[in-house]
Design a protein around this motif. Structure first.
Motif, PDB file in Angstrom:
ATOM      1  N   SER A 104       0.483  -1.464  -0.162  1.00  0.00           N
ATOM      2  CA  SER A 104      -0.199  -0.322  -0.221  1.00  0.00           C
ATOM      3  C   SER A 104       1.298   1.366   0.277  1.00  0.00           C
ATOM      4  CB  SER A 104      -0.568  -0.394   1.062  1.00  0.00           C
ATOM      5  OG  SER A 104      -2.055  -0.638   1.211  1.00  0.00           O
ATOM      6  N   HIS A 105       1.949   1.660   1.151  1.00  0.00           N
ATOM      7  CA  HIS A 105       2.539   2.288   1.131  1.00  0.00           C
ATOM      8  C   HIS A 105       3.712   2.772  -0.356  1.00  0.00           C
ATOM      9  CE1 HIS A 105       5.743   5.609   2.032  1.00  0.00           C
ATOM     10  NE2 HIS A 105       4.606   5.876   3.196  1.00  0.00           N
ATOM     11  N   GLU A 106       3.957   2.220  -1.060  1.00  0.00           N
ATOM     12  CA  GLU A 106       4.876   1.611  -1.965  1.00  0.00           C
ATOM     13  C   GLU A 106       3.883   2.211  -3.303  1.00  0.00           C
ATOM     14  OE1 GLU A 106       4.791  -0.535  -0.475  1.00  0.00           O
ATOM     15  OE2 GLU A 106       6.844  -1.369   0.131  1.00  0.00           O
ATOM     16  N   TRP A 107       2.565   1.900  -3.005  1.00  0.00           N
ATOM     17  CA  TRP A 107       1.329   2.244  -4.722  1.00  0.00           C
ATOM     18  C   TRP A 107       1.467   3.891  -4.118  1.00  0.00           C
ATOM     19  CZ3 TRP A 107      -0.724   0.798  -8.781  1.00  0.00           C
ATOM     20  CH2 TRP A 107      -1.632   0.860  -9.349  1.00  0.00           C
ATOM     21  N   LEU A 108       0.893   3.282  -3.334  1.00  0.00           N
ATOM     22  CA  LEU A 108       0.369   5.224  -2.920  1.00  0.00           C
ATOM     23  C   LEU A 108       1.408   6.496  -3.090  1.00  0.00           C
ATOM     24  CD1 LEU A 108      -1.993   5.040   0.038  1.00  0.00           C
ATOM     25  CD2 LEU A 108      -2.491   5.849  -2.568  1.00  0.00           C
ATOM     26  N   GLY A 109       2.616   5.848  -2.896  1.00  0.00           N
ATOM     27  CA  GLY A 109       4.316   6.814  -3.200  1.00  0.00           C
ATOM     28  C   GLY A 109       3.888   7.180  -4.118  1.00  0.00           C
ATOM     29  N   ALA A 110       4.234   6.219  -5.145  1.00  0.00           N
ATOM     30  CA  ALA A 110       4.390   5.910  -6.544  1.00  0.00           C
ATOM     31  C   ALA A 110       3.251   7.095  -7.351  1.00  0.00           C
ATOM     32  CB  ALA A 110       4.559   4.693  -7.510  1.00  0.00           C
ATOM     33  N   THR A 111       2.299   6.716  -6.808  1.00  0.00           N
ATOM     34  CA  THR A 111       1.116   7.434  -7.545  1.00  0.00           C
ATOM     35  C   THR A 111       0.798   8.735  -7.440  1.00  0.00           C
ATOM     36  OG1 THR A 111      -0.871   5.351  -7.469  1.00  0.00           O
ATOM     37  CG2 THR A 111      -1.527   8.010  -7.655  1.00  0.00           C
ATOM     38  N   LEU A 112       1.346   9.397  -5.232  1.00  0.00           N
ATOM     39  CA  LEU A 112       2.094  10.952  -4.956  1.00  0.00           C
ATOM     40  C   LEU A 112       3.220  11.170  -5.853  1.00  0.00           C
ATOM     41  CD1 LEU A 112       1.052  12.762  -3.154  1.00  0.00           C
ATOM     42  CD2 LEU A 112       2.720  12.369  -1.822  1.00  0.00           C
ATOM     43  N   ASN A 113       3.612  10.154  -6.368  1.00  0.00           N
ATOM     44  CA  ASN A 113       5.177  11.065  -6.965  1.00  0.00           C
ATOM     45  C   ASN A 113       5.200  11.285  -8.726  1.00  0.00           C
ATOM     46  OD1 ASN A 113       6.896  11.175  -4.675  1.00  0.00           O
ATOM     47  ND2 ASN A 113       7.277   9.200  -5.173  1.00  0.00           N
ATOM     48  N   ALA A 114       3.730  11.207  -8.848  1.00  0.00           N
ATOM     49  CA  ALA A 114       3.398  11.490 -10.750  1.00  0.00           C
ATOM     50  C   ALA A 114       3.028  12.460 -11.045  1.00  0.00           C
ATOM     51  CB  ALA A 114       2.456  10.072 -11.051  1.00  0.00           C
ATOM     52  N   TYR A 115       2.876  12.898  -9.816  1.00  0.00           N
ATOM     53  CA  TYR A 115       2.441  14.641  -9.973  1.00  0.00           C
ATOM     54  C   TYR A 115       3.025  15.554 -11.651  1.00  0.00           C
ATOM     55  CZ  TYR A 115       1.050  19.366  -8.749  1.00  0.00           C
ATOM     56  OH  TYR A 115       0.338  20.756  -8.950  1.00  0.00           O
ATOM     57  N   PRO A 116       2.401  16.326 -12.017  1.00  0.00           N
ATOM     58  CA  PRO A 116       0.713  15.999 -11.973  1.00  0.00           C
ATOM     59  C   PRO A 116       0.046  15.467 -12.493  1.00  0.00           C
ATOM     60  CG  PRO A 116       1.789  17.820 -13.582  1.00  0.00           C
ATOM     61  CD  PRO A 116       3.395  17.455 -12.813  1.00  0.00           C
ATOM     62  N   ARG A 117       0.824  14.129 -13.668  1.00  0.00           N
ATOM     63  CA  ARG A 117      -0.200  13.266 -14.264  1.00  0.00           C
ATOM     64  C   ARG A 117      -1.781  12.945 -12.966  1.00  0.00           C
ATOM     65  NH1 ARG A 117      -0.531   7.877 -15.092  1.00  0.00           N
ATOM     66  NH2 ARG A 117      -1.670   7.456 -17.290  1.00  0.00           N
ATOM     67  N   PHE A 118      -0.954  12.624 -11.913  1.00  0.00           N
ATOM     68  CA  PHE A 118      -1.587  12.474 -10.597  1.00  0.00           C
ATOM     69  C   PHE A 118      -2.324  12.936 -10.038  1.00  0.00           C
ATOM     70  CE2 PHE A 118      -0.598   7.956 -12.645  1.00  0.00           C
ATOM     71  CZ  PHE A 118      -1.492   7.225 -12.090  1.00  0.00           C
ATOM     72  N   LEU A 119      -3.222  13.387  -9.699  1.00  0.00           N
ATOM     73  CA  LEU A 119      -3.812  14.535  -8.465  1.00  0.00           C
ATOM     74  C   LEU A 119      -4.454  13.280  -6.891  1.00  0.00           C
ATOM     75  CD1 LEU A 119      -5.475  16.907 -10.664  1.00  0.00           C
ATOM     76  CD2 LEU A 119      -3.111  16.969 -10.093  1.00  0.00           C
ATOM     77  N   CYS A 120      -3.886  13.783  -6.047  1.00  0.00           N
ATOM     78  CA  CYS A 120      -4.314  13.334  -4.977  1.00  0.00           C
ATOM     79  C   CYS A 120      -4.516  13.644  -3.743  1.00  0.00           C
ATOM     80  CB  CYS A 120      -2.893  12.542  -4.248  1.00  0.00           C
ATOM     81  SG  CYS A 120      -2.230  11.843  -5.916  1.00  0.00           S
ATOM     82  N   TYR A 121      -5.486  13.511  -3.240  1.00  0.00           N
ATOM     83  CA  TYR A 121      -6.403  14.403  -2.264  1.00  0.00           C
ATOM     84  C   TYR A 121      -6.984  13.608  -1.047  1.00  0.00           C
ATOM     85  CZ  TYR A 121      -6.548  17.989  -5.994  1.00  0.00           C
ATOM     86  OH  TYR A 121      -6.164  18.872  -6.476  1.00  0.00           O
ATOM     87  N   LEU A 122      -6.870  13.917   0.327  1.00  0.00           N
ATOM     88  CA  LEU A 122      -7.746  13.492   1.501  1.00  0.00           C
ATOM     89  C   LEU A 122      -8.228  13.741   1.718  1.00  0.00           C
ATOM     90  CD1 LEU A 122      -4.057  12.725   3.535  1.00  0.00           C
ATOM     91  CD2 LEU A 122      -5.037  11.269   2.373  1.00  0.00           C
ATOM     92  N   ALA A 123      -9.239  12.860   2.183  1.00  0.00           N
ATOM     93  CA  ALA A 123     -10.484  13.780   3.503  1.00  0.00           C
ATOM     94  C   ALA A 123     -10.340  13.006   4.883  1.00  0.00           C
ATOM     95  CB  ALA A 123     -11.431  12.692   3.459  1.00  0.00           C
ATOM     96  N   GLU A 124     -10.408  14.758   5.631  1.00  0.00           N
ATOM     97  CA  GLU A 124     -10.255  14.251   7.161  1.00  0.00           C
ATOM     98  C   GLU A 124     -11.873  13.961   7.853  1.00  0.00           C
ATOM     99  OE1 GLU A 124      -5.262  15.748   7.717  1.00  0.00           O
ATOM    100  OE2 GLU A 124      -7.332  17.163   7.308  1.00  0.00           O
TER     101      GLU A 124
END
Length: 161
Positions: free
Chosen positions: A32-52
């Motif tokens: 999970s950590h690696e998957w999301l880290g790779a996605t986050l590092n692909a900005y601006p192709r990937f745009l990642c947001y959280l709900a708190e």
């Protein structure tokens, strides 16, 4: 039902909390950590947001620009996840509703507008109802036995109009 969720861009420091959501939401997936880290590092192709909710991460959404950076962008709602214990509380809807204006702002900064949104998900995933209700998305294709079951592809068209 609590409807005041804070939706904000995901940062590297958020990866442990987001990965915890991923592990619980997608039990057949690994790393999970690696998957999301790779996605986050692909900005601006990937745009990642959280709900708190009260400072705790309760979900996230990943948007992907497809087929290059275009004047009229086609986005994929790549992944949306909510803590299983928090399902049915409007978090998924808030993630879409509140992150989409942020995504459109990002697109505008690169000189682009939103044309369509595509989503693929398991055919038996109840989230299809959310995509239909919030985005107006409709099923356009089914692919049998793609990942862990049949997958449907849904499209919300002409969102720039």
């Amino acid at each position: 039902m609590h409807t005041q969720y804070r939706i904000r861009p995901m940062q590297p420091a958020d990866l442990p909390a987001a990965a915890a959501v991923h592990r619980l939401a997608f039990v057949r997936q690994n790393h999970s950590h690696e998957w999301l880290g790779a996605t986050l590092n692909a900005y601006p192709r990937f745009l990642c947001y959280l709900a708190e909710d009260q400072g705790a991460v309760v979900g996230y959404i990943l948007w992907a620009q497809k087929s290059g950076f275009r004047d009229q962008a086609v986005l994929e709602l790549d992944q949306i996840a909510v803590l299983p214990a928090r399902h049915g509380q409007g978090i998924g809807r808030a993630l879409i509703d509140q992150s989409l204006p942020l995504v459109k702002s990002e697109l505008a900064q690169q000189g682009s507008t939103l044309k369509h949104i595509i989503v693929n998900t398991r055919a038996d995933n109840h989230a299809q109802q959310l995509y239909r209700a919030v985005l107006g998305a409709e099923v356009v294709a089914t692919i049998t036995d793609l990942y862990s079951a049949d997958e449907v592809f849904v499209v919300a068209r002409n969102l720039a109009l």
